[in-house]
Scaffold this motif. Sequence first.
Motif, PDB file in Angstrom:
ATOM      1  N   GLU A  83      55.794  49.593  29.112  1.00 33.27           N
ATOM      2  CA  GLU A  83      54.901  50.450  28.320  1.00 33.27           C
ATOM      3  C   GLU A  83      54.821  49.950  26.885  1.00 33.27           C
ATOM      4  O   GLU A  83      53.740  49.942  26.279  1.00 33.27           O
ATOM      5  CB  GLU A  83      55.403  51.898  28.326  1.00 33.27           C
ATOM      6  CG  GLU A  83      55.138  52.645  29.598  1.00 33.27           C
ATOM      7  CD  GLU A  83      55.654  54.077  29.545  1.00 33.27           C
ATOM      8  OE1 GLU A  83      55.908  54.600  28.436  1.00 33.27           O
ATOM      9  OE2 GLU A  83      55.794  54.673  30.620  1.00 33.27           O
ATOM     10  N   GLY A  84      55.951  49.552  26.330  1.00 33.28           N
ATOM     11  CA  GLY A  84      55.964  49.020  24.964  1.00 33.28           C
ATOM     12  C   GLY A  84      55.138  47.756  24.844  1.00 33.28           C
ATOM     13  O   GLY A  84      54.375  47.582  23.881  1.00 33.28           O
TER      14      GLY A  84
ATOM     15  N   ASN B 127      46.443  50.354  13.791  1.00 31.39           N
ATOM     16  CA  ASN B 127      46.799  49.306  14.753  1.00 31.39           C
ATOM     17  C   ASN B 127      48.212  48.784  14.516  1.00 31.39           C
ATOM     18  O   ASN B 127      48.962  48.543  15.458  1.00 31.39           O
ATOM     19  CB  ASN B 127      45.784  48.170  14.712  1.00 31.39           C
ATOM     20  CG  ASN B 127      44.416  48.610  15.187  1.00 31.39           C
ATOM     21  OD1 ASN B 127      44.288  49.545  15.962  1.00 31.39           O
ATOM     22  ND2 ASN B 127      43.389  47.937  14.712  1.00 31.39           N
TER      23      ASN B 127
ATOM     24  N   GLU C  56      50.619  51.403  15.776  1.00 23.05           N
ATOM     25  CA  GLU C  56      50.675  51.407  17.238  1.00 23.05           C
ATOM     26  C   GLU C  56      51.482  50.207  17.757  1.00 23.05           C
ATOM     27  O   GLU C  56      52.261  50.331  18.698  1.00 23.05           O
ATOM     28  CB  GLU C  56      49.266  51.391  17.821  1.00 23.05           C
ATOM     29  CG  GLU C  56      49.213  51.556  19.317  1.00 23.05           C
ATOM     30  CD  GLU C  56      47.800  51.673  19.866  1.00 23.05           C
ATOM     31  OE1 GLU C  56      47.635  51.413  21.062  1.00 23.05           O
ATOM     32  OE2 GLU C  56      46.875  52.012  19.109  1.00 23.05           O
ATOM     33  N   LYS C  57      51.300  49.079  17.109  1.00 19.68           N
ATOM     34  CA  LYS C  57      52.039  47.882  17.518  1.00 19.68           C
ATOM     35  C   LYS C  57      53.529  48.058  17.243  1.00 19.68           C
ATOM     36  O   LYS C  57      54.373  47.693  18.067  1.00 19.68           O
ATOM     37  CB  LYS C  57      51.501  46.650  16.787  1.00 19.68           C
ATOM     38  CG  LYS C  57      51.988  45.347  17.351  1.00 19.68           C
ATOM     39  CD  LYS C  57      51.204  44.180  16.810  1.00 19.68           C
ATOM     40  CE  LYS C  57      51.584  42.912  17.532  1.00 19.68           C
ATOM     41  NZ  LYS C  57      50.782  41.780  17.115  1.00 19.68           N
TER      42      LYS C  57
ATOM     43  N   GLY D 293      55.005  50.270  19.818  1.00 12.88           N
ATOM     44  CA  GLY D 293      55.167  49.514  21.057  1.00 12.88           C
ATOM     45  C   GLY D 293      56.403  48.631  21.026  1.00 12.88           C
ATOM     46  O   GLY D 293      57.139  48.527  22.002  1.00 12.88           O
TER      47      GLY D 293
ATOM     48  N   THR E  53      52.647  46.950  26.775  1.00 12.77           N
ATOM     49  CA  THR E  53      51.246  47.352  26.940  1.00 12.77           C
ATOM     50  C   THR E  53      50.701  47.932  25.644  1.00 12.77           C
ATOM     51  O   THR E  53      49.575  47.623  25.236  1.00 12.77           O
ATOM     52  CB  THR E  53      51.116  48.379  28.085  1.00 12.77           C
ATOM     53  OG1 THR E  53      51.586  47.773  29.289  1.00 12.77           O
ATOM     54  CG2 THR E  53      49.682  48.829  28.265  1.00 12.77           C
ATOM     55  N   ASP E  54      51.486  48.778  24.991  1.00  9.90           N
ATOM     56  CA  ASP E  54      51.059  49.361  23.717  1.00  9.90           C
ATOM     57  C   ASP E  54      50.790  48.278  22.677  1.00  9.90           C
ATOM     58  O   ASP E  54      49.810  48.348  21.919  1.00  9.90           O
ATOM     59  CB  ASP E  54      52.110  50.333  23.187  1.00  9.90           C
ATOM     60  CG  ASP E  54      52.221  51.603  24.012  1.00  9.90           C
ATOM     61  OD1 ASP E  54      51.336  51.846  24.866  1.00  9.90           O
ATOM     62  OD2 ASP E  54      53.196  52.356  23.810  1.00  9.90           O
ATOM     63  N   GLN E  55      51.643  47.267  22.650  1.00 12.88           N
ATOM     64  CA  GLN E  55      51.456  46.172  21.702  1.00 12.88           C
ATOM     65  C   GLN E  55      50.177  45.391  22.012  1.00 12.88           C
ATOM     66  O   GLN E  55      49.426  45.016  21.103  1.00 12.88           O
ATOM     67  CB  GLN E  55      52.652  45.229  21.740  1.00 12.88           C
ATOM     68  CG  GLN E  55      53.917  45.830  21.173  1.00 12.88           C
ATOM     69  CD  GLN E  55      55.088  44.895  21.321  1.00 12.88           C
ATOM     70  OE1 GLN E  55      55.128  43.844  20.681  1.00 12.88           O
ATOM     71  NE2 GLN E  55      56.032  45.259  22.174  1.00 12.88           N
TER      72      GLN E  55
ATOM     73  N   LYS F  49      59.379  50.864  21.444  1.00 10.60           N
ATOM     74  CA  LYS F  49      59.493  51.308  22.837  1.00 10.60           C
ATOM     75  C   LYS F  49      60.037  50.176  23.709  1.00 10.60           C
ATOM     76  O   LYS F  49      60.884  50.393  24.574  1.00 10.60           O
ATOM     77  CB  LYS F  49      58.118  51.759  23.339  1.00 10.60           C
ATOM     78  CG  LYS F  49      58.155  52.558  24.613  1.00 10.60           C
ATOM     79  CD  LYS F  49      56.754  52.938  25.092  1.00 10.60           C
ATOM     80  CE  LYS F  49      56.170  54.092  24.338  1.00 10.60           C
ATOM     81  NZ  LYS F  49      54.908  54.557  24.974  1.00 10.60           N
TER      82      LYS F  49
ATOM     83  N   LYS G 111      47.498  46.526  23.546  1.00 13.44           N
ATOM     84  CA  LYS G 111      46.350  47.366  23.182  1.00 13.44           C
ATOM     85  C   LYS G 111      46.097  47.311  21.684  1.00 13.44           C
ATOM     86  O   LYS G 111      44.953  47.201  21.245  1.00 13.44           O
ATOM     87  CB  LYS G 111      46.601  48.824  23.588  1.00 13.44           C
ATOM     88  CG  LYS G 111      46.481  49.098  25.051  1.00 13.44           C
ATOM     89  CD  LYS G 111      46.739  50.580  25.308  1.00 13.44           C
ATOM     90  CE  LYS G 111      46.784  50.929  26.764  1.00 13.44           C
ATOM     91  NZ  LYS G 111      47.112  52.356  26.978  1.00 13.44           N
ATOM     92  N   ALA G 112      47.163  47.406  20.902  1.00 14.08           N
ATOM     93  CA  ALA G 112      47.025  47.366  19.447  1.00 14.08           C
ATOM     94  C   ALA G 112      46.461  46.019  18.996  1.00 14.08           C
ATOM     95  O   ALA G 112      45.599  45.968  18.109  1.00 14.08           O
ATOM     96  CB  ALA G 112      48.368  47.635  18.780  1.00 14.08           C
TER      97      ALA G 112
END
Length: 66
Positions: free
Chosen positions: A34-35, A9, A12-13, A16, A37-39, A19, A41-42
């Motif tokens: 997108e970055g 996690n 992934e953060k 993000g 969003t990735d953060q 990104k 999600k993480a």
Amino acid sequence: MAGIDDIKNAAEKAAGKAKEALGNVTDNDRLKAEGQTDQAKASAKQGATDVKDAAHGVADSFKDDK
């Protein structure tokens, strides 16, 4: 396994954040989004992991009471 999930996690953060930063530097709104969003999600995955760990802790405390 929570330790492994925590590492995944965090990675992934961090990806993000990178990104998002790249999106800011290149003025690319899609990459920035997108970055973000990735953060998100993480962070959600980390919250689920924390809840799961807490539930295991409660279950273990009931086992110890017997």
